[in-house]
Design a protein around this motif. Structure first.
Motif, mmCIF file in Angstrom:
data_model
loop_
_atom_site.group_PDB
_atom_site.id
_atom_site.type_symbol
_atom_site.label_atom_id
_atom_site.label_comp_id
_atom_site.label_asym_id
_atom_site.label_seq_id
_atom_site.Cartn_x
_atom_site.Cartn_y
_atom_site.Cartn_z
ATOM 1 N N PHE A 25 70.195 24.996 54.328
ATOM 2 C CA PHE A 25 69.796 25.124 55.734
ATOM 3 C C PHE A 25 68.592 24.228 56.039
ATOM 4 O O PHE A 25 68.530 23.593 57.096
ATOM 5 N N ILE A 26 67.632 24.180 55.102
ATOM 6 C CA ILE A 26 66.477 23.307 55.281
ATOM 7 C C ILE A 26 66.918 21.847 55.275
ATOM 8 O O ILE A 26 66.491 21.045 56.115
ATOM 9 N N GLY A 27 67.784 21.501 54.324
ATOM 10 C CA GLY A 27 68.262 20.126 54.219
ATOM 11 C C GLY A 27 69.015 19.667 55.441
ATOM 12 O O GLY A 27 68.864 18.517 55.882
ATOM 13 N N GLU A 28 69.802 20.568 56.019
ATOM 14 C CA GLU A 28 70.574 20.200 57.209
ATOM 15 C C GLU A 28 69.660 19.944 58.402
ATOM 16 O O GLU A 28 69.838 18.961 59.133
ATOM 17 N N GLU A 29 68.664 20.801 58.612
ATOM 18 C CA GLU A 29 67.791 20.645 59.779
ATOM 19 C C GLU A 29 66.857 19.452 59.645
ATOM 20 O O GLU A 29 66.613 18.733 60.627
ATOM 21 N N LEU A 30 66.339 19.237 58.428
ATOM 22 C CA LEU A 30 65.357 18.171 58.229
ATOM 23 C C LEU A 30 65.976 16.903 57.641
ATOM 24 O O LEU A 30 65.255 15.966 57.306
ATOM 25 N N ALA A 31 67.309 16.888 57.516
ATOM 26 C CA ALA A 31 68.030 15.711 57.020
ATOM 27 C C ALA A 31 67.499 15.250 55.660
ATOM 28 O O ALA A 31 67.161 14.081 55.456
ATOM 29 N N LEU A 32 67.435 16.179 54.700
ATOM 30 C CA LEU A 32 66.939 15.859 53.372
ATOM 31 C C LEU A 32 68.038 15.231 52.523
ATOM 32 O O LEU A 32 69.206 15.616 52.614
ATOM 33 N N SER A 33 67.649 14.281 51.687
ATOM 34 C CA SER A 33 68.570 13.741 50.696
ATOM 35 C C SER A 33 68.786 14.788 49.610
ATOM 36 O O SER A 33 68.070 15.793 49.538
ATOM 37 N N GLN A 34 69.772 14.550 48.708
ATOM 38 C CA GLN A 34 69.998 15.489 47.622
ATOM 39 C C GLN A 34 68.781 15.578 46.710
ATOM 40 O O GLN A 34 68.418 16.653 46.239
ATOM 41 N N ALA A 35 68.118 14.442 46.475
ATOM 42 C CA ALA A 35 66.941 14.438 45.609
ATOM 43 C C ALA A 35 65.820 15.272 46.220
ATOM 44 O O ALA A 35 65.156 16.057 45.531
ATOM 45 N N LEU A 36 65.593 15.123 47.522
ATOM 46 C CA LEU A 36 64.530 15.882 48.173
ATOM 47 C C LEU A 36 64.882 17.365 48.267
ATOM 48 O O LEU A 36 64.004 18.227 48.158
ATOM 49 N N THR A 37 66.168 17.661 48.441
ATOM 50 C CA THR A 37 66.591 19.062 48.445
ATOM 51 C C THR A 37 66.316 19.700 47.087
ATOM 52 O O THR A 37 65.810 20.821 46.992
ATOM 53 N N GLY A 38 66.621 18.972 46.010
ATOM 54 C CA GLY A 38 66.332 19.471 44.679
ATOM 55 C C GLY A 38 64.845 19.623 44.433
ATOM 56 O O GLY A 38 64.406 20.527 43.713
ATOM 57 N N ALA A 39 64.048 18.746 45.056
ATOM 58 C CA ALA A 39 62.597 18.783 44.864
ATOM 59 C C ALA A 39 61.975 20.051 45.432
ATOM 60 O O ALA A 39 60.865 20.431 45.040
ATOM 61 N N LEU A 40 62.668 20.741 46.338
ATOM 62 C CA LEU A 40 62.152 22.009 46.850
ATOM 63 C C LEU A 40 61.952 23.015 45.720
ATOM 64 O O LEU A 40 61.075 23.887 45.794
ATOM 65 N N THR A 41 62.765 22.895 44.655
ATOM 66 C CA THR A 41 62.627 23.774 43.501
ATOM 67 C C THR A 41 61.866 23.109 42.369
ATOM 68 O O THR A 41 61.006 23.727 41.732
ATOM 69 N N THR A 42 62.156 21.832 42.082
ATOM 70 C CA THR A 42 61.548 21.179 40.920
ATOM 71 C C THR A 42 60.082 20.828 41.137
ATOM 72 O O THR A 42 59.292 20.857 40.197
ATOM 73 N N LEU A 43 59.689 20.494 42.372
ATOM 74 C CA LEU A 43 58.291 20.153 42.633
ATOM 75 C C LEU A 43 57.353 21.325 42.349
ATOM 76 O O LEU A 43 56.334 21.153 41.674
ATOM 77 N N PRO A 44 57.658 22.554 42.818
ATOM 78 C CA PRO A 44 56.789 23.676 42.456
ATOM 79 C C PRO A 44 56.720 23.923 40.956
ATOM 80 O O PRO A 44 55.674 24.320 40.437
ATOM 81 N N ILE A 45 57.833 23.704 40.232
ATOM 82 C CA ILE A 45 57.811 23.886 38.779
ATOM 83 C C ILE A 45 56.853 22.891 38.139
ATOM 84 O O ILE A 45 56.089 23.227 37.226
ATOM 85 N N LEU A 46 56.861 21.634 38.621
ATOM 86 C CA LEU A 46 55.913 20.643 38.115
ATOM 87 C C LEU A 46 54.481 21.068 38.433
ATOM 88 O O LEU A 46 53.574 20.914 37.599
ATOM 89 N N MET A 47 54.265 21.630 39.616
ATOM 90 C CA MET A 47 52.927 22.078 39.996
ATOM 91 C C MET A 47 52.451 23.249 39.125
ATOM 92 O O MET A 47 51.248 23.450 38.955
ATOM 93 N N LEU A 48 53.398 24.014 38.562
ATOM 94 C CA LEU A 48 53.011 25.107 37.672
ATOM 95 C C LEU A 48 52.244 24.569 36.472
ATOM 96 O O LEU A 48 51.387 25.250 35.905
ATOM 97 N N ALA A 49 52.567 23.350 36.065
ATOM 98 C CA ALA A 49 51.831 22.719 34.968
ATOM 99 C C ALA A 49 50.519 22.120 35.464
ATOM 100 O O ALA A 49 49.450 22.358 34.904
#
Length: 382
Positions: A25-49
């Motif tokens: 739903f976020i990707g559709e409204e904000l026109a996110l690429s697949q990489a940026l859509t995945g970054a919604l989950t992977t970026l916070p995991i990187l920030m955990l470190a």
């Protein structure tokens, strides 16, 4: 205090794992690429470190309770802010802020335990907040779409706000308990003590647990598609993720007996590797059952490892040791599956992503045999 620990633990994961169900739903409204859509989950995991060091610094300067409350406020600003963003850039910035807040919470919770609990209750305290964390994984991923979002007119923005804002009440409630068994000794060292062998050893073993869980979770769809059983993906992910809940329930019962025992760490790490190997060598429901076994044992292993710093560290060193192990562990939990994905892309075989994780895990498993888990003298006297 048990309720507060559980609620704080829940918010270690809910803000991160509400992103996958809301991502389309976020990707559709904000026109996110697949990489940026995945970054919604992977970026916070990187920030955990990355964010574990600011958490350690804050613990040394203002204490673990103030750090935990501050971190929850930062997490809410970022998590709720995602529901208000107008574009992709601000979405990623808000996700980074949210990840920073969660990362600062991680070392603050084990550092708070000696302040609130007697030494013989430390293992149980860890099991309580880790149960909240693993329940948060299941709750965030499991009820967002079927329950919460329909109640909020199917708005992903309102859903993010609804998940985030109650954490402010938890942050305020942290000041209700007046008990403080360990008086602060003033600002001290906060950078990881790399001379302490436990910093690297526990961190590398955390990387084993995290890379297997996050990695197989990420590549489950590709693996099942390659095996010709993509239709089983929904069931596989359900059992895979609910196994973490059962792991936390087991540890609520067994924490006092298992935490601090090197043999249990060795057994659970070995079973996790065996389960991951079975997931790519077996087929049908046996493959899914093997992956579920890995998730269960990796969840138990995670709790066993996170419980070690408050158990073995000297006074004032818990936050520092926890931050160092989280820095190492979550860096590897992000980078090892990423490396595996690059190898799988190059070879065209999804199994190679999982084999990369297994290879890393087999390399660090011998470290479990070298862990010195004796309680420090001044910890026993506190």
């Amino acid at each position: 205090m048990a309720v507060l620990l559980w609620l704080a633990g829940m918010y270690l994961r809910i803000p991160v794992l509400v992103a996958p169900p809301l991502a389309p739903f976020i990707g559709e409204e904000l026109a996110l690429s697949q990489a940026l859509t995945g970054a919604l989950t992977t970026l916070p995991i990187l920030m955990l470190a990355i964010g574990s060091m600011p958490g350690s610094l804050a613990i040394a300067r203002i204490g673990p309770r103030n750090t935990l409350a501050l971190a929850m406020v930062v997490m809410v600003i970022g998590s709720a802010g995602r529901g208000l963003v107008p574009d992709t850039l601000t979405l990623m910035l808000a996700s980074s802020v949210m990840g920073l807040g969660v990362a600062m919470m991680q070392p603050a919770l084990p550092a708070l335990l000696p302040r609130w609990l007697e030494p013989h209750h430390l293992a149980l305290g860890t099991a309580i907040y880790m149960n909240g964390m693993l329940m948060g994984e299941f709750i965030g991923a499991g009820i967002t779409l079927p329950v919460l979002m329909p109640l909020l007119d199917n708005s992903w923005r309102a859903t993010l706000l609804a998940w985030s804002l109650p954490a402010l009440l938890v942050a305020a409630a942290l000041y209700l308990p007046r008990r403080d068994l360990e008086k602060p000794a003033g600002p001290g060292a906060w950078l990881p003590d790399w001379r302490n062998p436990l910093t690297l050893r526990i961190g590398l073993l955390l990387g084993l647990s995290g890379s297997m869980f996050f990695g197989l979770n990420a590549y489950m769809g590709n693996l099942l598609e390659q095996q010709g059983q993509f239709d089983k993906l929904a069931d596989a992910l359900f059992w895979y993720n609910i196994a973490q809940v059962f792991a936390s329930l087991i540890m609520l019962k067994m924490a006092r007996s298992w935490v601090g025992r090197r043999s249990v760490i060795i057994v659970t790490a070995s079973l996790s590797i065996a389960g991951t190997l079975g997931a790519i060598t077996l087929t049908g429901w046996w493959s899914i059952a093997s992956a579920t076994l890995m998730s269960l044992t990796a969840g138990v292993l995670l709790i066993l490892l996170v419980a070690l710093p408050p158990l073995v560290a000297r006074k004032g060193e818990t936050g520092r040791l926890s931050a160092g192990t989280f820095l190492v562990g979550y860096t590897l939990a992000f980078s090892v599956p990423m490396l595996g994905g690059l190898i799988a892309d190059a070879t065209g075989d999804a199994r190679h992503a999982i084999l990369t994780i297994i290879a890393y895990s087999a390399l660090v498993l011998p470290l479990a045999f070298t862990l010195d888990l004796k309680r420090k003298k001044d910890q026993l006297e506190s």
